[in-house]
Design a protein around this motif. Structure first.
Motif, PDB file in Angstrom:
ATOM      1  N   PRO A  83       1.729  -7.334   6.533  1.00 37.16           N
ATOM      2  CA  PRO A  83       0.787  -6.733   7.484  1.00 37.16           C
ATOM      3  C   PRO A  83       0.303  -7.736   8.530  1.00 37.16           C
ATOM      4  N   ASP A  85      -2.465  -7.220  10.384  1.00 42.39           N
ATOM      5  CA  ASP A  85      -3.922  -7.266  10.281  1.00 42.39           C
ATOM      6  C   ASP A  85      -4.329  -8.164   9.126  1.00 42.39           C
ATOM      7  N   ARG A  87      -7.042  -8.444   7.259  1.00 47.37           N
ATOM      8  CA  ARG A  87      -7.646  -7.823   6.076  1.00 47.37           C
ATOM      9  C   ARG A  87      -6.602  -7.019   5.289  1.00 47.37           C
ATOM     10  N   ALA A  88      -5.730  -6.346   5.997  1.00 46.41           N
ATOM     11  CA  ALA A  88      -4.662  -5.616   5.304  1.00 46.41           C
ATOM     12  C   ALA A  88      -3.752  -6.579   4.557  1.00 46.41           C
ATOM     13  N   ARG A  89      -3.499  -7.725   5.168  1.00 47.72           N
ATOM     14  CA  ARG A  89      -2.656  -8.732   4.512  1.00 47.72           C
ATOM     15  C   ARG A  89      -3.352  -9.318   3.294  1.00 47.72           C
ATOM     16  N   ASP A  91      -5.471  -7.777   1.445  1.00 45.57           N
ATOM     17  CA  ASP A  91      -5.417  -6.733   0.425  1.00 45.57           C
ATOM     18  C   ASP A  91      -4.073  -6.776  -0.299  1.00 45.57           C
ATOM     19  N   ALA A  92      -2.985  -6.887   0.469  1.00 45.27           N
ATOM     20  CA  ALA A  92      -1.660  -6.981  -0.151  1.00 45.27           C
ATOM     21  C   ALA A  92      -1.536  -8.244  -0.991  1.00 45.27           C
ATOM     22  N   LYS A 148      -3.435   7.606  -1.721  1.00 42.36           N
ATOM     23  CA  LYS A 148      -2.617   6.668  -0.951  1.00 42.36           C
ATOM     24  C   LYS A 148      -1.137   6.909  -1.240  1.00 42.36           C
ATOM     25  N   THR A 152      -1.607  -0.354  -0.649  1.00 45.00           N
ATOM     26  CA  THR A 152      -2.675  -0.706   0.291  1.00 45.00           C
ATOM     27  C   THR A 152      -2.975   0.399   1.296  1.00 45.00           C
ATOM     28  N   GLY A 153      -2.307   1.537   1.179  1.00 47.74           N
ATOM     29  CA  GLY A 153      -2.570   2.624   2.119  1.00 47.74           C
ATOM     30  C   GLY A 153      -1.325   3.440   2.402  1.00 47.74           C
ATOM     31  N   THR A 157       4.242  -2.170   1.755  1.00 48.70           N
ATOM     32  CA  THR A 157       4.034  -3.589   2.031  1.00 48.70           C
ATOM     33  C   THR A 157       4.560  -4.438   0.877  1.00 48.70           C
TER      34      THR A 157
END
Length: 205
Positions: A83, A85, A87-89, A91-92, A148, A152-153, A157
């Motif tokens: 990701p 982003d 924050r998305a990264r 999270d992963a 989901k 992560t969404g 990922t």
């Protein structure tokens, strides 16, 4: 060409192979260490830990499966599997590390007791305790997958790669699993990916 060292039945090697297949990255399988066998001195010069995987990319050697996945995804799949982003990264990253620390040790025991332990090393109590730990830990993943498509969404990922190889082992090694509809829906979604079927869905050894 990228060289990947490690047997293709290893869960950690499968993370790297699966990523390469997902993104169409050419690679060569360059080494094989059978389960329970000692690594050669030549291999230990690449990875002093003597475990798989390791990669050699034009002289750049890297070991640790999650580190390899992060490196290759950042280089070849930024904005998708890696990701963009922050924050998305993160999270992963969190779920990748959780797989290693929370699920990995229990899975290792269950796999060993089911498939590899000689008769005099069978320990039903160890199997039962670790299988139960996986049933309980998997509830965390089931809860996070509610609503989901992926961990992560909506996007697939590197977190799915780390956890996706694990769920194949969970389903095939742990009996009497609780009903976990979100986890199972995600698992079925992974099975729809050609790279998952090719790399991960192999007989366990």
């Amino acid at each position: 060409m990228l060289k990947i060292y490690g047997r293709d039945t290893s869960s950690n090697v499968q993370k790297v192979l699966w990523l390469c297949e997902e993104i169409g990255l050419p690679y060569e399988c360059a080494h094989d260490v059978p389960p329970g066998k000692a690594a050669t001195d030549d291999y230990k010069r690449l990875n002093p830990n003597g475990v798989v995987p390791a990669i050699d990319e034009d002289g750049f050697v890297l070991w640790e499966s999650n580190a390899i996945v992060r490196y290759l995804a950042a280089k070849h799949a930024t904005g998708t599997i890696w990701p963009a982003d922050l924050r998305a990264r993160a999270d992963a990253d969190r779920w990748m590390d959780w797989q290693t620390t929370a699920l990995g040790p229990h899975t290792t025991v269950v796999l060993y007791q089911t498939l590899r332990a000689p008769a005099d090393k069978k320990d039903p109590a160890a199997f039962a305790a670790n299988a139960q730990a996986l049933r309980e830990k998997s509830a965390i993943l089931d809860a996070t997958l509610k609503g989901k498509a992926y961990v992560t969404g909506d996007a697939f990922t590197m977190a799915d790669i780390s956890l996706g190889q694990w769920v194949w082992r969970y389903v095939n090694l742990v009996d009497s699993r609780p009903a976990q509809p979100h986890l199972m829906a995600w698992y079925m979604r992974l099975q729809g990916r050609p790279a998952y079927r090719k790399i991960v869905m192999k007989p366990l050894v």
